[in-house]
Scaffold this motif. Structure first.
Motif, PDB file in Angstrom:
ATOM      1  N   GLY A 182      39.822  46.562  42.235  1.00  0.00           N
ATOM      2  CA  GLY A 182      39.920  45.125  41.977  1.00  0.00           C
ATOM      3  C   GLY A 182      40.043  44.742  40.516  1.00  0.00           C
ATOM      4  O   GLY A 182      39.789  43.591  40.148  1.00  0.00           O
ATOM      5  N   GLN A 206      42.768  48.385  46.596  1.00  0.00           N
ATOM      6  CA  GLN A 206      42.138  47.216  45.986  1.00  0.00           C
ATOM      7  C   GLN A 206      42.705  46.896  44.595  1.00  0.00           C
ATOM      8  O   GLN A 206      42.003  46.930  43.595  1.00  0.00           O
ATOM      9  CB  GLN A 206      40.622  47.428  45.897  1.00  0.00           C
ATOM     10  N   ALA A 210      38.379  41.336  45.232  1.00  0.00           N
ATOM     11  CA  ALA A 210      38.143  41.437  46.666  1.00  0.00           C
ATOM     12  C   ALA A 210      38.411  40.152  47.434  1.00  0.00           C
ATOM     13  O   ALA A 210      38.870  40.190  48.578  1.00  0.00           O
ATOM     14  CB  ALA A 210      36.702  41.892  46.915  1.00  0.00           C
ATOM     15  N   LEU A 230      43.266  47.781  51.251  1.00  0.00           N
ATOM     16  CA  LEU A 230      42.097  46.952  50.960  1.00  0.00           C
ATOM     17  C   LEU A 230      40.819  47.672  51.363  1.00  0.00           C
ATOM     18  O   LEU A 230      40.700  48.199  52.470  1.00  0.00           O
ATOM     19  CB  LEU A 230      42.200  45.607  51.677  1.00  0.00           C
ATOM     20  N   SER A 233      37.673  44.256  49.832  1.00  0.00           N
ATOM     21  CA  SER A 233      37.964  43.005  50.527  1.00  0.00           C
ATOM     22  C   SER A 233      37.329  42.947  51.908  1.00  0.00           C
ATOM     23  O   SER A 233      37.075  41.861  52.439  1.00  0.00           O
ATOM     24  CB  SER A 233      39.481  42.796  50.652  1.00  0.00           C
TER      25      SER A 233
END
Length: 346
Positions: A182, A206, A210, A230, A233
């Motif tokens: 992220g 990611q 998230a 993901l 997330s």
């Protein structure tokens, strides 16, 4: 059915930096259920930011152990707000039922459960380009056909150099993934995806924060060969929300965070119905939960090489590992149930 639990702690082989500070051990609760003939084991190892707190997990498991004579389906529903506790209790029950049927757990999880070997990826941490390339080369020499590089700590341009160095070192026959945790903005992700496409990167895990499902969906809509996977997330949004948003090409499923191997399998099958691929991984768990994740991966059709080579993160464990990594794969235990032994004094 008799049930009991006990607390445990295992040490990490090296400190792990998290958003809540440095972690040096993993603490949790083992669950044991028995009818006097068959015994099932489960593990609840909470991870802040992904599951309930350790205190809430301990309390939920203790309550569940007291109530296991009641309806099991209702009990699992009652644990929905405590995913780690639910994981531990439901895994113990699943191990117990599989042993009653004298079959490996993965063969009772679903009709299409047929794999006896699960491919896994190696994880290569952040370092300078040539050091990253050497680490990837070493993993390939050990038999790994898929390597995941940690990115996002350095600037995008340096991460691109790292990926190029790895591709040059390992050749075209090895799958390369990246995990940004992220760290990127939308602009940084665009730059990285364009460059990574030239190096044949399978997907980036990611890439954006998230909670940004819209951004991930837009990143997918750019097109190109690099997929969006993901992970974090799924701690911020339900699997259903992620799929509805069209935000992922791949879901990274952590059974502990999702509340059990049964829930993780349901999520995987729902994803695959929408042509979203799945990867199974752990939350740096002890051997009981790791082995459960191996059985989950073995039960799934078309699962990608998974993030299950995580035993090396621990310097101690609650019992022997029945699922060592050999040549980039894990042989799934073929005895009844999970196949774990020596995790309880008996």
């Amino acid at each position: 059915m008799d049930a009991e639990s006990r607390e445990f702690a295992v040490s990490l082989s090296q400190p792990l930096a998290t958003a809540r500070g440095e972690m040096t051990e993993r603490e949790g609760v083992l669950v044991r259920v028995s009818d006097g003939e068959h015994v099932g084991y489960g593990e609840a190892t909470p991870l802040p930011g992904w599951t309930e707190s350790l205190a809430d997990c301990r309390a939920a498991v203790a309550d569940a152990v007291e109530r296991l004579q009641a309806d099991e389906a209702a009990l699992r529903d009652d644990l929905a707000a405590n995913p780690a506790a639910r994981h531990g209790v439901s895994l113990a029950l699943a191990d117990f039922r599989a042993k009653q049927h004298d079959r490996p757990l993965y063969k009772i999880l679903g009709r299409r459960a047929t794999k006896d070997v699960v491919p896994v990826n190696a994880t290569v941490g952040d370092s300078a380009p040539q050091d990253t390339a050497r680490a990837a080369e070493s993993a390939v020499a050990e038999g790994f056909a898929c390597v995941k590089l940690k990115v996002g700590v350095r600037d995008v341009e340096t991460d691109v150099e790292r990926v190029r160095a790895v591709r040059e070192a390992v050749g075209d026959g090895v799958t390369i993934r990246a995990d940004a945790n992220g760290a990127w903005s939308a602009e940084q992700a665009d730059t990285a995806f364009d460059a990574f496409a030239e190096e044949g990167v399978e997907f980036v895990e990611q890439p954006l924060p998230a909670d940004d499902l819209t951004g991930h969906e837009a990143l997918r809509q750019r097109g190109g060969p690099v997929g969006v996977a993901l992970d974090e997330s799924l701690a911020a949004h339900s699997v259903e929300s992620v799929l509805a948003a069209g935000a992922a090409d791949v879901l990274v499923l952590k059974p502990m965070a999702l509340g059990g191997v049964d829930r993780a399998r349901k999520a995987a099958l729902a994803a695959q119905e929408q042509h979203v691929a799945t990867v199974v991984t752990t939350t740096i768990d002890a051997v009981v939960a790791r082995t459960g994740a191996v059985h989950l991966a073995a039960s799934l059709p078309g699962v990608l090489p998974s993030g299950l080579a995580t035993a090396e993160w621990l310097s101690t464990d609650v019992g022997p590992d029945p699922c060592p990594v050999e040549g980039g794969t894990i042989a799934v235990p073929d005895g009844p149930g999970l196949g774990v032994r020596g995790v309880w004094d008996e």
